[in-house]
Design a protein around this motif. Structure first.
Motif, PDB file in Angstrom:
ATOM      1  N   LEU A 132     -23.848   6.618  11.055  1.00 16.03           N
ATOM      2  CA  LEU A 132     -25.041   7.178  11.685  1.00 16.03           C
ATOM      3  C   LEU A 132     -25.489   6.323  12.872  1.00 16.03           C
ATOM      4  CD1 LEU A 132     -26.963   8.011   8.403  1.00 16.03           C
ATOM      5  CD2 LEU A 132     -25.956   9.654   9.979  1.00 16.03           C
ATOM      6  N   PRO A 133     -26.261   6.901  13.788  1.00 18.40           N
ATOM      7  CA  PRO A 133     -26.782   6.137  14.929  1.00 18.40           C
ATOM      8  C   PRO A 133     -27.925   5.230  14.478  1.00 18.40           C
ATOM      9  CG  PRO A 133     -27.624   8.380  15.023  1.00 18.40           C
ATOM     10  CD  PRO A 133     -26.644   8.330  13.874  1.00 18.40           C
ATOM     11  N   ALA A 134     -27.578   4.154  13.813  1.00 19.23           N
ATOM     12  CA  ALA A 134     -28.555   3.304  13.137  1.00 19.23           C
ATOM     13  C   ALA A 134     -29.614   2.751  14.083  1.00 19.23           C
ATOM     14  CB  ALA A 134     -27.843   2.156  12.413  1.00 19.23           C
ATOM     15  N   GLN A 135     -29.181   2.226  15.226  1.00 15.22           N
ATOM     16  CA  GLN A 135     -30.154   1.618  16.130  1.00 15.22           C
ATOM     17  C   GLN A 135     -31.086   2.660  16.729  1.00 15.22           C
ATOM     18  OE1 GLN A 135     -30.485  -1.849  16.441  1.00 15.22           O
ATOM     19  NE2 GLN A 135     -32.446  -1.048  17.175  1.00 15.22           N
ATOM     20  N   GLU A 136     -30.548   3.836  17.035  1.00 13.77           N
ATOM     21  CA  GLU A 136     -31.396   4.906  17.576  1.00 13.77           C
ATOM     22  C   GLU A 136     -32.464   5.304  16.562  1.00 13.77           C
ATOM     23  OE1 GLU A 136     -31.077   9.331  19.677  1.00 13.77           O
ATOM     24  OE2 GLU A 136     -29.286   8.403  18.786  1.00 13.77           O
ATOM     25  N   ILE A 137     -32.067   5.457  15.315  1.00 15.40           N
ATOM     26  CA  ILE A 137     -33.038   5.810  14.270  1.00 15.40           C
ATOM     27  C   ILE A 137     -34.036   4.680  14.078  1.00 15.40           C
ATOM     28  CG2 ILE A 137     -33.293   6.269  11.795  1.00 15.40           C
ATOM     29  CD1 ILE A 137     -30.606   7.789  11.956  1.00 15.40           C
ATOM     30  N   LEU A 164     -32.768  14.477  14.967  1.00 12.31           N
ATOM     31  CA  LEU A 164     -31.445  14.356  15.588  1.00 12.31           C
ATOM     32  C   LEU A 164     -30.475  15.421  15.093  1.00 12.31           C
ATOM     33  CD1 LEU A 164     -31.071  10.466  15.537  1.00 12.31           C
ATOM     34  CD2 LEU A 164     -31.747  11.920  17.462  1.00 12.31           C
ATOM     35  N   GLY A 165     -30.910  16.235  14.143  1.00  8.98           N
ATOM     36  CA  GLY A 165     -30.094  17.356  13.682  1.00  8.98           C
ATOM     37  C   GLY A 165     -29.566  17.185  12.269  1.00  8.98           C
ATOM     38  N   ASP A 166     -29.146  18.294  11.677  1.00 12.38           N
ATOM     39  CA  ASP A 166     -28.657  18.283  10.295  1.00 12.38           C
ATOM     40  C   ASP A 166     -27.430  17.393  10.117  1.00 12.38           C
ATOM     41  OD1 ASP A 166     -30.673  19.965   9.510  1.00 12.38           O
ATOM     42  OD2 ASP A 166     -29.435  21.786   9.477  1.00 12.38           O
ATOM     43  N   ASP A 167     -26.622  17.261  11.165  1.00 11.18           N
ATOM     44  CA  ASP A 167     -25.428  16.416  11.069  1.00 11.18           C
ATOM     45  C   ASP A 167     -25.796  14.947  10.876  1.00 11.18           C
ATOM     46  OD1 ASP A 167     -23.841  18.613  11.363  1.00 11.18           O
ATOM     47  OD2 ASP A 167     -23.344  18.255  13.466  1.00 11.18           O
ATOM     48  N   VAL A 168     -27.013  14.595  11.239  1.00 14.61           N
ATOM     49  CA  VAL A 168     -27.513  13.242  11.017  1.00 14.61           C
ATOM     50  C   VAL A 168     -28.356  13.196   9.740  1.00 14.61           C
ATOM     51  CG1 VAL A 168     -28.956  11.381  11.948  1.00 14.61           C
ATOM     52  CG2 VAL A 168     -27.472  12.705  13.473  1.00 14.61           C
ATOM     53  N   LEU A 169     -29.218  14.187   9.571  1.00 12.78           N
ATOM     54  CA  LEU A 169     -30.116  14.187   8.416  1.00 12.78           C
ATOM     55  C   LEU A 169     -29.364  14.204   7.089  1.00 12.78           C
ATOM     56  CD1 LEU A 169     -32.954  14.338   7.175  1.00 12.78           C
ATOM     57  CD2 LEU A 169     -32.779  16.839   7.345  1.00 12.78           C
ATOM     58  N   ASN A 170     -28.364  15.066   6.971  1.00 10.56           N
ATOM     59  CA  ASN A 170     -27.689  15.218   5.678  1.00 10.56           C
ATOM     60  C   ASN A 170     -27.032  13.921   5.199  1.00 10.56           C
ATOM     61  OD1 ASN A 170     -28.512  17.895   5.542  1.00 10.56           O
ATOM     62  ND2 ASN A 170     -26.640  18.681   6.457  1.00 10.56           N
ATOM     63  N   PRO A 171     -26.215  13.257   6.012  1.00  9.09           N
ATOM     64  CA  PRO A 171     -25.645  11.991   5.543  1.00  9.09           C
ATOM     65  C   PRO A 171     -26.691  10.889   5.404  1.00  9.09           C
ATOM     66  CG  PRO A 171     -24.940  12.437   7.807  1.00  9.09           C
ATOM     67  CD  PRO A 171     -25.607  13.675   7.292  1.00  9.09           C
ATOM     68  N   TYR A 172     -27.748  10.964   6.197  1.00  8.63           N
ATOM     69  CA  TYR A 172     -28.825   9.971   6.059  1.00  8.63           C
ATOM     70  C   TYR A 172     -29.468  10.083   4.686  1.00  8.63           C
ATOM     71  CZ  TYR A 172     -33.048   7.266   6.805  1.00  8.63           C
ATOM     72  OH  TYR A 172     -34.054   6.325   6.678  1.00  8.63           O
ATOM     73  N   MET A 173     -29.840  11.290   4.297  1.00 11.29           N
ATOM     74  CA  MET A 173     -30.498  11.463   2.999  1.00 11.29           C
ATOM     75  C   MET A 173     -29.571  11.075   1.849  1.00 11.29           C
ATOM     76  SD  MET A 173     -32.890  14.831   3.456  1.00 11.29           S
ATOM     77  CE  MET A 173     -33.525  14.631   1.783  1.00 11.29           C
ATOM     78  N   TYR A 211     -32.696  16.566  -5.451  1.00 11.55           N
ATOM     79  CA  TYR A 211     -31.952  16.578  -4.199  1.00 11.55           C
ATOM     80  C   TYR A 211     -30.462  16.850  -4.443  1.00 11.55           C
ATOM     81  CZ  TYR A 211     -29.020  14.398  -0.652  1.00 11.55           C
ATOM     82  OH  TYR A 211     -28.007  14.133   0.239  1.00 11.55           O
ATOM     83  N   LYS A 212     -29.920  16.315  -5.509  1.00 12.96           N
ATOM     84  CA  LYS A 212     -28.497  16.486  -5.796  1.00 12.96           C
ATOM     85  C   LYS A 212     -28.173  17.892  -6.296  1.00 12.96           C
ATOM     86  CE  LYS A 212     -25.688  13.727  -5.625  1.00 12.96           C
ATOM     87  NZ  LYS A 212     -24.795  13.350  -4.498  1.00 12.96           N
ATOM     88  N   ARG A 213     -29.174  18.596  -6.816  1.00 10.53           N
ATOM     89  CA  ARG A 213     -28.905  19.908  -7.413  1.00 10.53           C
ATOM     90  C   ARG A 213     -29.399  21.096  -6.583  1.00 10.53           C
ATOM     91  NH1 ARG A 213     -31.192  20.898 -12.827  1.00 10.53           N
ATOM     92  NH2 ARG A 213     -29.707  22.613 -12.714  1.00 10.53           N
ATOM     93  N   LEU A 214     -30.608  20.970  -6.023  1.00 11.51           N
ATOM     94  CA  LEU A 214     -31.249  22.155  -5.450  1.00 11.51           C
ATOM     95  C   LEU A 214     -30.577  22.708  -4.195  1.00 11.51           C
ATOM     96  CD1 LEU A 214     -33.572  24.136  -5.856  1.00 11.51           C
ATOM     97  CD2 LEU A 214     -35.004  22.641  -4.451  1.00 11.51           C
ATOM     98  N   PRO A 215     -30.100  21.892  -3.257  1.00 16.90           N
ATOM     99  CA  PRO A 215     -29.535  22.477  -2.023  1.00 16.90           C
ATOM    100  C   PRO A 215     -28.432  23.500  -2.261  1.00 16.90           C
ATOM    101  CG  PRO A 215     -29.958  20.159  -1.687  1.00 16.90           C
ATOM    102  CD  PRO A 215     -30.202  20.422  -3.153  1.00 16.90           C
ATOM    103  N   GLU A 216     -27.518  23.232  -3.173  1.00 14.71           N
ATOM    104  CA  GLU A 216     -26.450  24.202  -3.438  1.00 14.71           C
ATOM    105  C   GLU A 216     -27.006  25.474  -4.062  1.00 14.71           C
ATOM    106  OE1 GLU A 216     -23.228  24.329  -2.580  1.00 14.71           O
ATOM    107  OE2 GLU A 216     -23.712  22.556  -1.389  1.00 14.71           O
TER     108      GLU A 216
END
Length: 199
Positions: A139-144, A101-110, A20-25
């Motif tokens: 992040l929107p913790a309660q929503e998730i 909820l979108g990449d803006d949520v997924l990326n920091p979540y992961m 995960y730390k290497r492949l996206p870039e």
């Protein structure tokens, strides 16, 4: 040929963290995309009769030492979590919810879950810790947290796990590029070569 990678992972997998730390870039530089596929690694193991390398003392010792070498070489923060093995089902369901909820949520979540598990020694088996990590990341913790209770989210995680097994996966991380399977954080060059193949 599609320039996309199906990336099957579990937060409990230290090798998934390294990938995960290497492949996206690497994928971004190649103009490709990643389809994130959270799976329950224990479910895969059970389905195929496999077990984690840490279950064999000598292999587990070597694996974590090897990961320390690899992460140091690539400048990746890494710590063997004293709470290992972790129950990551809630965190994985949260990843599915976050993606909706979108990449803006997924990326920091992961980033929060992977770093919590493999850099900061957080016990992401504990729902309270998962909530704290989400709060700390803004992040929107309660929503998730509400979304992970939906049967559709639970079913999607189960379906991802069954799909991985049906496609031939036996561990994590597992990658598929145009139907070709690659396994392990040490096969990222092969993933990129498959991505660059011309039809």
């Amino acid at each position: 040929m599609s320039k996309s990678v199906d990336f099957y992972y579990d937060f409990v997998s230290s090798a998934s963290y390294v990938a995960y730390k290497r492949l996206p870039e690497m994928i971004k530089a190649a103009g490709g995309t990643i389809h994130w596929k959270p799976i329950v690694l224990g479910g895969v193991f059970k389905a195929v009769g496999n077990s984690g390398p840490a279950n064999i003392a000598a292999k587990g010792k070597w694996m974590f030492e090897d990961l320390e070498r690899i992460t140091k070489r690539h400048g990746i923060a890494f710590s063997v979590n004293p709470k290992f093995p972790l129950n990551t089902v809630m965190a994985l369901r949260g990843a599915i919810a976050a993606e909706k909820l979108g990449d803006d949520v997924l990326n920091p979540y992961m980033e929060s879950m992977f770093a919590g598990a493999w850099a900061n020694d957080d016990d992401i088996s504990d729902p309270k810790v998962v909530m704290e990590l989400m709060d700390n990341a803004g992040l929107p913790a309660q929503e998730i947290a509400n979304m992970v209770q939906d049967q559709a989210i639970k079913d999607e995680l189960r379906a991802n796990t069954e799909e991985a097994v049906e496609r031939g996966a036996f561990g994590a991380p597992t990658f598929f590029v145009n139907g070709e399977m690659h396994w392990g954080q040490d096969r990222l060059d092969d993933v990129m070569s498959a991505l660059d193949k011309k039809g």
